[in-house]
Motif scaffolding. Structure first.
Motif, PDB file in Angstrom:
ATOM      1  N   UNK A   1       0.828  -1.209   0.000  1.00 45.47           N
ATOM      2  CA  UNK A   1       0.000   0.000   0.000  1.00 45.47           C
ATOM      3  C   UNK A   1       0.864   1.260   0.000  1.00 45.47           C
ATOM      4  N   UNK A   2       1.951   1.210   0.755  1.00 47.62           N
ATOM      5  CA  UNK A   2       2.863   2.369   0.762  1.00 47.62           C
ATOM      6  C   UNK A   2       3.439   2.598  -0.634  1.00 47.62           C
ATOM      7  N   UNK A   3       3.749   1.490  -1.300  1.00 48.31           N
ATOM      8  CA  UNK A   3       4.265   1.608  -2.657  1.00 48.31           C
ATOM      9  C   UNK A   3       3.243   2.303  -3.559  1.00 48.31           C
ATOM     10  N   UNK A   4       1.983   1.883  -3.465  1.00 48.10           N
ATOM     11  CA  UNK A   4       0.948   2.463  -4.320  1.00 48.10           C
ATOM     12  C   UNK A   4       0.795   3.960  -4.019  1.00 48.10           C
ATOM     13  N   UNK A   5       0.750   4.307  -2.723  1.00 49.66           N
ATOM     14  CA  UNK A   5       0.598   5.717  -2.342  1.00 49.66           C
ATOM     15  C   UNK A   5       1.785   6.563  -2.800  1.00 49.66           C
ATOM     16  N   UNK A   6       2.977   5.970  -2.768  1.00 44.35           N
ATOM     17  CA  UNK A   6       4.189   6.750  -3.037  1.00 44.35           C
ATOM     18  C   UNK A   6       4.306   7.174  -4.497  1.00 44.35           C
ATOM     19  N   UNK A   7       3.651   6.459  -5.387  1.00 44.88           N
ATOM     20  CA  UNK A   7       3.829   6.740  -6.798  1.00 44.88           C
ATOM     21  C   UNK A   7       5.162   6.258  -7.342  1.00 44.88           C
ATOM     22  N   UNK A   8       5.915   5.502  -6.555  1.00 43.94           N
ATOM     23  CA  UNK A   8       7.165   4.912  -7.040  1.00 43.94           C
ATOM     24  C   UNK A   8       6.889   3.940  -8.176  1.00 43.94           C
ATOM     25  N   UNK A   9       7.909   3.750  -9.011  1.00 42.96           N
ATOM     26  CA  UNK A   9       7.809   2.674 -10.002  1.00 42.96           C
ATOM     27  C   UNK A   9       8.125   1.334  -9.345  1.00 42.96           C
ATOM     28  N   UNK A  10       9.167   1.341  -8.530  1.00 44.88           N
ATOM     29  CA  UNK A  10       9.562   0.121  -7.821  1.00 44.88           C
ATOM     30  C   UNK A  10       9.865   0.524  -6.380  1.00 44.88           C
ATOM     31  N   UNK A  11       9.449  -0.294  -5.416  1.00 41.40           N
ATOM     32  CA  UNK A  11       9.861  -0.048  -4.031  1.00 41.40           C
ATOM     33  C   UNK A  11      10.542  -1.302  -3.498  1.00 41.40           C
ATOM     34  N   UNK A  12      11.703  -1.101  -2.874  1.00 44.91           N
ATOM     35  CA  UNK A  12      12.432  -2.207  -2.254  1.00 44.91           C
ATOM     36  C   UNK A  12      12.158  -2.229  -0.759  1.00 44.91           C
ATOM     37  N   UNK A  13      11.979  -3.423  -0.211  1.00 39.68           N
ATOM     38  CA  UNK A  13      11.858  -3.585   1.230  1.00 39.68           C
ATOM     39  C   UNK A  13      13.277  -3.650   1.795  1.00 39.68           C
ATOM     40  N   UNK A  14      13.553  -2.783   2.766  1.00 41.32           N
ATOM     41  CA  UNK A  14      14.940  -2.619   3.216  1.00 41.32           C
ATOM     42  C   UNK A  14      15.023  -2.610   4.737  1.00 41.32           C
ATOM     43  N   UNK A  15      16.254  -2.659   5.213  1.00 41.13           N
ATOM     44  CA  UNK A  15      16.524  -2.345   6.620  1.00 41.13           C
ATOM     45  C   UNK A  15      17.592  -1.261   6.630  1.00 41.13           C
ATOM     46  N   UNK A  16      17.622  -0.485   7.698  1.00 36.11           N
ATOM     47  CA  UNK A  16      18.689   0.513   7.844  1.00 36.11           C
ATOM     48  C   UNK A  16      19.944  -0.197   8.309  1.00 36.11           C
ATOM     49  N   UNK A  17      21.055   0.131   7.690  1.00 36.94           N
ATOM     50  CA  UNK A  17      22.304  -0.520   8.062  1.00 36.94           C
ATOM     51  C   UNK A  17      22.605  -0.353   9.552  1.00 36.94           C
ATOM     52  N   UNK A  18      22.252   0.856  10.103  1.00 35.81           N
ATOM     53  CA  UNK A  18      22.573   1.091  11.504  1.00 35.81           C
ATOM     54  C   UNK A  18      21.546   0.472  12.451  1.00 35.81           C
ATOM     55  N   UNK A  19      20.517  -0.187  11.915  1.00 32.88           N
ATOM     56  CA  UNK A  19      19.535  -0.869  12.778  1.00 32.88           C
ATOM     57  C   UNK A  19      20.179  -2.064  13.460  1.00 32.88           C
ATOM     58  N   UNK A  20      19.515  -2.561  14.514  1.00 35.52           N
ATOM     59  CA  UNK A  20      20.105  -3.661  15.283  1.00 35.52           C
ATOM     60  C   UNK A  20      19.375  -4.980  15.033  1.00 35.52           C
TER      61      UNK A  20
ATOM     62  N   UNK B   1      12.344   3.088  -1.303  1.00 35.11           N
ATOM     63  CA  UNK B   1      12.605   2.055  -0.291  1.00 35.11           C
ATOM     64  C   UNK B   1      11.545   2.152   0.797  1.00 35.11           C
ATOM     65  N   UNK B   2      11.374   1.062   1.528  1.00 34.96           N
ATOM     66  CA  UNK B   2      10.464   1.032   2.668  1.00 34.96           C
ATOM     67  C   UNK B   2      11.145   0.172   3.718  1.00 34.96           C
ATOM     68  N   UNK B   3      11.330   0.709   4.921  1.00 32.80           N
ATOM     69  CA  UNK B   3      12.088  -0.022   5.941  1.00 32.80           C
ATOM     70  C   UNK B   3      11.203  -0.987   6.716  1.00 32.80           C
ATOM     71  N   UNK B   4      11.732  -2.185   6.914  1.00 33.25           N
ATOM     72  CA  UNK B   4      11.074  -3.164   7.788  1.00 33.25           C
ATOM     73  C   UNK B   4      11.651  -2.991   9.185  1.00 33.25           C
ATOM     74  N   UNK B   5      10.787  -2.979  10.194  1.00 34.71           N
ATOM     75  CA  UNK B   5      11.255  -2.669  11.540  1.00 34.71           C
ATOM     76  C   UNK B   5      11.623  -3.910  12.359  1.00 34.71           C
ATOM     77  N   UNK B   6      11.011  -5.016  12.084  1.00 30.44           N
ATOM     78  CA  UNK B   6      11.197  -6.186  12.960  1.00 30.44           C
ATOM     79  C   UNK B   6      12.483  -6.953  12.666  1.00 30.44           C
ATOM     80  N   UNK B   7      12.586  -8.103  13.283  1.00 33.20           N
ATOM     81  CA  UNK B   7      13.725  -8.989  13.096  1.00 33.20           C
ATOM     82  C   UNK B   7      13.754  -9.487  11.658  1.00 33.20           C
ATOM     83  N   UNK B   8      14.910  -9.481  11.053  1.00 29.72           N
ATOM     84  CA  UNK B   8      15.021 -10.090   9.728  1.00 29.72           C
ATOM     85  C   UNK B   8      16.443 -10.623   9.544  1.00 29.72           C
ATOM     86  N   UNK B   9      16.534 -11.782   8.922  1.00 30.41           N
ATOM     87  CA  UNK B   9      17.852 -12.376   8.680  1.00 30.41           C
ATOM     88  C   UNK B   9      17.905 -12.954   7.274  1.00 30.41           C
ATOM     89  N   UNK B  10      19.033 -12.733   6.608  1.00 34.54           N
ATOM     90  CA  UNK B  10      19.287 -13.372   5.311  1.00 34.54           C
ATOM     91  C   UNK B  10      20.262 -14.513   5.564  1.00 34.54           C
TER      92      UNK B  10
END
Lengths: 372, 408
Positions: free
Chosen positions: A137-156, A231-240
């Motif tokens: 939904x954020x992607x649709x509202x933003x008018x972006x062509x593509x949105x990536x789901x991301x985390x901030x590098x400085x996040x824990x 981009x759109x930041x994910x706040x919770x735990x995530x691991x690759x």
């Protein structure tokens, strides 16, 4: 997000866990006592209202097919939509089907046959409970062509090994794609993006005509002048999960109750193949602390800081410490494991002592018997 | 119209209230009561059917059917979601000229003659949904054929001093039934009926029509239809079942049967790959056992978080046992929470119940020199036992219990 479908790239395997991925793709890796890695991606999609999912596969997909079956455990056995495997059919077999873009090109007819307006592209090597509905939904509202789901590098809250880093400008648009380890990248890509199906089709055709090889790291960067990529930041735990070390550490993270609450319950349940396994039987001498244990198992000895998968038999006077024991393994009476990861169907004979090192767990291979 | 032939159709009587289990069956029918950590009672009969090659099952519901209907669903948990056959919920229904509730076990089948006729079966297996046992009905069908029987009744040998609690079947040397005795004071046989009846369909259909025409009949299999068939000289045989079988119609027997699952000397494994007991699974994470937990001799299901002490206990799916809580010799049904410092022993705690801090539920038999004063305690579904409250042994709790203040 109802007006959408997804492609899950089970054909790409960037892992370096050779021993465990010799017979299966990384997304079919058993994790968290009763799951396979791909369960997180499929469950996130289903919990976000996406009920049409194409899963691209290339090789070593027997165990993935076994696991997913008709996809009914994810409610993806549908008349309309549902889960479809996309093997490299109608494609020149001399061309490797080993990147996201090559799989997209091979799946062009699948993309054309869909009607939904939006499409999620997902790499299934992620552990995390993600709200893709709000992301879409954020992607649709933003008018972006593509949105990536991301985390901030400085996040824990991000763990494991990320591949792609992103640089954004003051408006939040992506200006550069970098290797994740490059410190200039303030954001890291989780490997999930969303766009219109029509755009993806155009990109797929362009990729084919220009003979590009990589989607995120070659083609999109060249198009940044013409595309609004956000981009759109994910706040919770995530691991690759890419390395054996990632796998071991993320597994052990699940022993933390805050991580479990986040990963298993944040936005929805994580679904997996169901069996009619019996509850766990704890014996007279069982002594278990700080461990996750899946149904169908029985415990006859000591277990500490370990992950025990389904239908594992731990005999009398066994001692399992800081280890991961995958499904259907048998640890016979008196055997001892410390810093060990067993694959499926491993047998450790009576009295054997198998000790790995902290940070370098010893791996026991699928279907093998070990006496030392 | 094409008729879909099935050799045998099973009819599962699941409409009873289970009044002796009332505290657990106020909101759910007895067959839907939780059992053994992740099962419901009905899982055993449904799994027996599919394991015996019977894929057409009518489930007759009447009392509080909602939970049971939701649970059975399409039947896919038992592989009973079929194009032809499969599991069907059969509630009583209204007709153009008359309508009625199911008036008795035989009447329930009578009201569904058309359902059975759809499949043109040769045999109809009548089952009750309140027993815990693993049985291959196909062996019973084979015996029925060999005997050229009209009716076969499955029986189990019970200890002589317990025989007076059962319906006793008396038969001749060849197994042909000569007499029934319902809960006899001085039993002449130790063959107890298990409530598993196999009929040749034409015989059953004719008997049900006759029984229905008899205004004095209670329309019950045990009291009316079977004695009538015996009087008429029908070929009725026993089929001797060997193995574990338990009627879980009382709170004590329900507790016992749960405890049997932990007892290694009880010959019923739920873990036999050739005869599995299926259940509807939930998407719950694996169970977590914390660094403070002590857990022995127990049967624990997925989704549990155990931080306290658990011994000789069945913990169902999603149960939380907090740090410092003690649970002994008990059956804890799904999603119950046992808070810090609470002690639960010799008890059944209903699904969703909340035992607050330092509450005490139940007592140990060794503390009661007069054994008649001792018994298990039972907490109903979704109840709260307040902080510090005490539920003595043998108490059955139907309502919330308020917290108890500090003064003694």
């Amino acid at each position: 997000m109802t007006n959408s479908f997804a492609l899950v790239f089970a054909n790409i395997d960037n892992s370096t866990m050779d021993l465990f991925t010799a017979e299966r793709s990384i997304c079919a890796l058993p994790i968290g006592a009763r799951y396979r890695l791909i369960d997180f991606t499929l469950s996130n999609l289903v919990n976000s209202g996406v009920d049409t999912v194409g899963v691209t596969v290339r090789e070593k997909y027997q165990s993935l097919l076994d696991h997913i079956g008709t996809a009914r455990d994810w409610d993806l056995d549908r008349r309309s939509g549902g889960l479809t495997f996309l093997p490299p059919f109608a494609f020149n077999s001399a061309t490797p089907y080993d990147t996201k873009l090559k799989a997209l090109i091979g799946s062009e007819s699948y993309l054309r046959a869909k009607h939904a307006e939006y499409v999620f592209l997902c790499e299934p090597d992620v552990v995390g409970n993600m709200d893709l509905d709000s992301f879409g939904e954020k992607h649709v509202e933003s008018g972006n062509d593509i949105t990536y789901l991301t985390v901030r590098r400085d996040g824990k809250n991000h763990h494991g090994t990320f591949k792609t880093g992103l640089v954004t400008d003051e408006n939040g648009f992506v200006t550069e794609f970098l290797k994740a380890k490059d410190p200039r990248a303030e954001r890291l890509s989780i490997g999930v993006c969303v766009m219109k199906r029509s755009l993806l089709l155009d990109l797929t055709v362009a990729g084919r005509l220009n003979n590009y090889r990589h989607f995120d790291n070659e083609m999109i960067p060249r198009l940044l002048e013409n595309l609004k990529v956000g981009v759109c930041d994910h706040e919770g735990y995530v691991a690759k999960i890419r390395t054996g070390n990632d796998y071991y550490r993320v597994s052990m993270d699940l022993l933390d109750s805050d991580v479990r609450k986040d990963v298993f319950f944040r936005y929805g349940h994580i679904f997996t193949k169901t069996y009619a396994d019996v509850p766990v039987l704890y014996g007279l001498d069982s002594d278990v602390k700080e461990s996750l244990i899946a149904d169908g198992s029985s415990v006859g000895g000591v277990v500490r800081q370990s992950i025990i998968f389904r239908r594992v038999k731990l005999g009398k006077n066994t001692r399992i410490e800081s280890s991961i024991v995958m499904p259907d393994s048998v640890i016979e009476d008196g055997a001892e494991l410390r810093y060990v990861i067993t694959d499926k169907d491993v047998r450790v004979t009576s009295g054997a002592k198998i000790i790995g090192e902290p940070g370098r767990p010893r791996l026991l291979l699928k279907g093998q018997t070990y006496s030392e | 119209m094409m008729r879909h032939y099935k050799e045998c159709v099973a009819m599962l009587l699941a409409g009873g209230q289970g009044s002796r289990l009332e505290v657990l069956t106020r909101k759910v029918a007895k067959p839907a009561v939780h059992f053994g950590g992740k099962y419901r009672i009905i899982d055993f009969t449904l799994s027996n059917c599919i394991n015996s090659g019977i894929d057409t099952v009518g489930v007759l519901t009447q009392y509080q059917p909602l939970e049971l209907i939701k649970y059975v669903g399409s039947g896919r948990a038992w592989d009973l979601d079929r194009y032809y056959g499969g599991v069907h919920i059969l509630p009583p229904y209204a007709r153009a000229k008359s309508s009625s509730w199911y008036r008795g076990t035989a009447n329930a089948i009578y009201q569904n003659l058309e359902f059975i006729d759809e499949f043109s079966p040769e045999y109809v297996l009548v089952l009750s949904g309140d027993h815990i046992y693993k049985m291959d009905y196909s062996k019973m069908i084979a015996a029925h054929k060999k005997n050229k029987a009209d009716v076969t009744i499955s029986v189990i040998n019970v200890p002589r001093d317990e025989a007076s609690r059962f319906g006793i079947v008396i038969s001749d040397g060849e197994g042909r039934i000569t007499e029934f005795e319902e809960k006899p004071k001085n039993p002449r046989s130790t063959c107890a009926s298990m409530g598993v009846y196999l009929f040749s369909w034409p015989v059953l259909k004719a008997a049900l029509l006759r029984d229905e025409a008899d205004d004095t009949s209670e329309n019950d299999f045990g009291n009316n239809v079977l004695p009538m068939l015996l009087r008429d000289g029908a070929r009725m045989f026993t089929y001797e079942f060997e193995g574990y079988w338990k009627d879980v119609g009382t709170l004590d027997s329900l507790w016992d049967a749960n405890m049997d699952l932990i007892n290694p000397s009880i010959p019923m494994s739920l873990d036999d790959p050739t005869f599995r007991i299926f259940m509807k699974s939930q998407a719950l994470p694996p169970q977590y056992i914390s660094s403070d937990a002590v857990i022995t001799n127990s049967f624990v299901s997925e989704g549990c978080e155990v931080m306290g002490t658990v011994d000789f206990t069945v913990l169902s799916t999603g149960v939380t046992v907090e740090k410092g809580a003690v649970v002994l010799d008990s059956v804890i049904m799904p999603d119950a929470v046992i808070e810090e410092g609470a002690v639960v022993q010799y008890a059944i705690v209903g699904s969703g119940a909340h035992i607050k801090k330092n509450a005490r539920v139940g007592g140990r038999p060794e503390d009661y020199p007069d054994r008649d004063k001792w018994g298990i305690s039972v907490i109903g579904y979704d109840l709260t036992i307040g902080e510090g409250a005490v539920v003595p042994c043998r108490k059955v709790v139907f309502e919330d219990v308020p917290e108890r203040s500090e003064e003694k």
